[in-house]
Design a protein around this motif. Sequence first.
Motif, short mmCIF file in Angstrom:
data_model
loop_
_atom_site.label_atom_id
_atom_site.label_comp_id
_atom_site.label_asym_id
_atom_site.label_seq_id
_atom_site.Cartn_x
_atom_site.Cartn_y
_atom_site.Cartn_z
N ALA A 62 0.81 -1.22 0.00
CA ALA A 62 0.00 0.00 0.00
C ALA A 62 0.84 1.27 0.00
CB ALA A 62 -0.92 0.01 1.21
N PHE A 66 -1.72 4.26 -1.17
CA PHE A 66 -2.87 4.42 -0.27
C PHE A 66 -2.54 5.45 0.81
CE2 PHE A 66 -4.51 -0.24 -0.86
CZ PHE A 66 -4.62 -0.02 -2.22
N MET A 81 -7.39 5.29 -1.87
CA MET A 81 -6.61 4.34 -2.66
C MET A 81 -6.46 4.88 -4.07
SD MET A 81 -8.21 0.71 -1.32
CE MET A 81 -9.80 0.99 -2.09
N LEU A 84 -4.84 1.87 -8.31
CA LEU A 84 -5.34 0.54 -7.98
C LEU A 84 -4.85 -0.51 -8.95
CD1 LEU A 84 -8.95 1.50 -6.90
CD2 LEU A 84 -7.24 0.39 -5.47
N ASP A 88 -5.36 -5.64 -5.74
CA ASP A 88 -6.00 -4.95 -4.61
C ASP A 88 -7.43 -5.43 -4.40
OD1 ASP A 88 -4.38 -1.95 -5.68
OD2 ASP A 88 -3.78 -3.26 -4.02
#
Length: 115
Positions: A62, A66, A81, A84, A88
């Motif tokens: 992440a 994120f 987020m 992507l 994920d």
Amino acid sequence: VQLQASGGGPAQAGGSLRLSCVASGTITKISGWGWYRQSPGKQREAVAAVTTPGMTKYANSAEGRFTIFSDIVENTAYLQMTGLKPEDTAAYYCAVFDENMNAYWGQGTLVTVSS
């Protein structure tokens, strides 16, 4: 304490989603929040965490994509987020921790990323 997670849904690879988690009920003092995810056939894994003072920690997967943050007034945590990837894809769960490190969990919100 009840947690309501929302914001999941379909997304294209490279796209963005923002997950929200609202805590309601009586909680003496929130010490932090966490986001976790679980893909079919896999164990639940930690994605990101934030403490009330604002310290954050991310899973390697992440990091850089994120962002976790919380709103003390609204008793809400968010997971922004971006970038992507299909990997994920998972059910995302939020948790809130009180000052005694008791954890309260919300239901999952499903994120599906297509390539």
